[in-house]
Design a protein around this motif. Sequence first.
Motif, PDB file in Angstrom:
ATOM      1  N   LYS A  68      -0.481  -2.842  -6.382  1.00  0.00           N
ATOM      2  CA  LYS A  68      -1.038  -1.859  -6.201  1.00  0.00           C
ATOM      3  C   LYS A  68      -2.206  -1.964  -6.824  1.00  0.00           C
ATOM      4  N   GLN A 125      -0.842  -3.825  -0.562  1.00  0.00           N
ATOM      5  CA  GLN A 125       0.225  -2.868  -0.147  1.00  0.00           C
ATOM      6  C   GLN A 125       1.386  -3.302   0.351  1.00  0.00           C
ATOM      7  N   ILE A 126       2.750  -3.032  -0.130  1.00  0.00           N
ATOM      8  CA  ILE A 126       4.467  -2.928   0.117  1.00  0.00           C
ATOM      9  C   ILE A 126       4.430  -2.826   1.024  1.00  0.00           C
ATOM     10  N   CYS A 159       5.746  -2.874  -7.018  1.00  0.00           N
ATOM     11  CA  CYS A 159       4.773  -2.399  -6.389  1.00  0.00           C
ATOM     12  C   CYS A 159       3.592  -1.776  -7.368  1.00  0.00           C
ATOM     13  N   ILE A 202       5.230   4.155  -2.379  1.00  0.00           N
ATOM     14  CA  ILE A 202       4.285   3.839  -1.698  1.00  0.00           C
ATOM     15  C   ILE A 202       4.219   4.293  -0.159  1.00  0.00           C
TER      16      ILE A 202
END
Length: 556
Positions: free
Chosen positions: A507, A512-513, A503, A535
């Motif tokens: 980022k 975006q996860i 993540c 997240i």
Amino acid sequence: MKTFDFKPQLFSTLKSYNKKSFMSDLMAGVIVGIVALPLAIAFGIASGVTPEKGIITAIVAGFIISLLGGSKVQIGGPTGAFIIIIYGIIQKYGLEGLTIATIMAGVFLILFGLLKLGTIIKYIPYPIVVGFTSGIAVTIFTTQIKDLFGLSIDSVPSDFVDKWICYISNFSTADIWCSIVGIVSVIIIAITPKFSKKIPGSLVAIIVMTIAALLLKQYCGITSIETIGDRFNVSNEIPNMQVPAMTWDTIKSLVPPALTIAVLGAIESLLSATVADGVIGDHHNSNTELIAQGVANLASPLFGGIPATGAIARTMTNINNGGRTPVAGIIHAVVLLLIFLFFMPLAKYIPMACLAGVLVIVSYGMCGWRSFVALMKNPKSDVTVLLITFFLTIIFDLTVAIEVGLIIACLLFMKRMSETTDVKVIMDEINEESDIVKGNLEHLTIPQGVEVYEINGPYFFGAGNKFEEIMAAFGDRPKVRIIRMRKVPFVDSTGIHNLTNLCIMSKNEGIQIVLSGVNEKVHSQLQKAKFYDLIGKDNICSHINLALERAKEIIK
């Protein structure tokens, strides 16, 4: 928190006990006591202690294991599995060291039971059990060659290979009469079950060969047949209880052998109880059984005894002769006590070659060559564990064999577990109906700029780097990465760490996860790790179609 429930089987079975049950247990207890006598003597001598110590172990430990144990039919006492360990401890630390190690093993066994490790211990890999059991059998057989053939050797080397070199170079010194006694003893023990299932062949061999040796000495002048009395001072006095002096340095040095005794005792006793369950259709309490084994190993050495555990052969003899409650095991201990008090002096006339024959048969029964051969056809990883454990047992010692065998088994288990987990990339369309909201069965198209990854299996340290490998192979930079976790049963700290790194890296790259299909258990673990703060809650979706909708919003 639920406390441990200690329930010895004796107290529960006595509630419905009657005269018929007692008569059945009485017959079984008497027969098992007679069967245990020659084995206890042989195990004691082979372990490097006097013969009466083997019987004392069978009396004290056998009584306690039946009194407090978690199995209705378990018979406890000295076993062949401990011979090599005991002998090695005596050679290195002396009798006092053995006493301390056995007491420590008793403490470990009680802790195993209190910590409820009984169920876990039963799952030690089968190749390890077969490997060190077969190794012990070969080692026991090797130690009996001198007495079996009456070889004239002042000092037998401790090393396995050196032993055989010594035997071969000195085989010309074999005594013909000792050889006859030993070989005939083996034959008698082997053929007795064909004529009688209840009379133990070892007892028949000892009676016949002892009388034969006395007659040969009295009327033929043959004095070369060595007996127990020629090597030991046999006593029928019950020893006083003695607590050994313990120092911290001694305790630290004896931790490895004590743990070996405890682990082996736990494995053998629970294996015996499990086999017995299958025969009588019952279920033993494994943790109660471990505590009973621990108490037995605390008490036995205080009276000069050696380590004890549940004995499969004697337990099966108990079952086959009608024993169905722990009373049979208690009677077996009482019978041994009476024999010890009134007939022990006669043991000095038993030929050493005859006892060697008894142990040769014991080692054959332990070796499990059929299981060994069958395992050789299994996957290479199992064969590797089997052979390493086997050869380490006979070349080094059981402590090393168990430690290395367990380490290898754990590594192979981790490797297999990691192979059950895979990470795949889904391209273009998703058509699994099982993860789509009911009533919406059309194929879901993956929008431009979105990548969907799916984890199948547990996400733990063994599979932690698979994401990095997959992403490195693609090398592109989408705007959204959806990670489907519907088939992830659990995640460990390494898995959480890797997801966190993923993540952070994403980022930094402007990606975006979004998580999809996280089950409650994994959700709770991620929440505790404060993973969702990274997240955002909006990016955690229950279904893939919701995750795709969220991805579209992010792209817009």
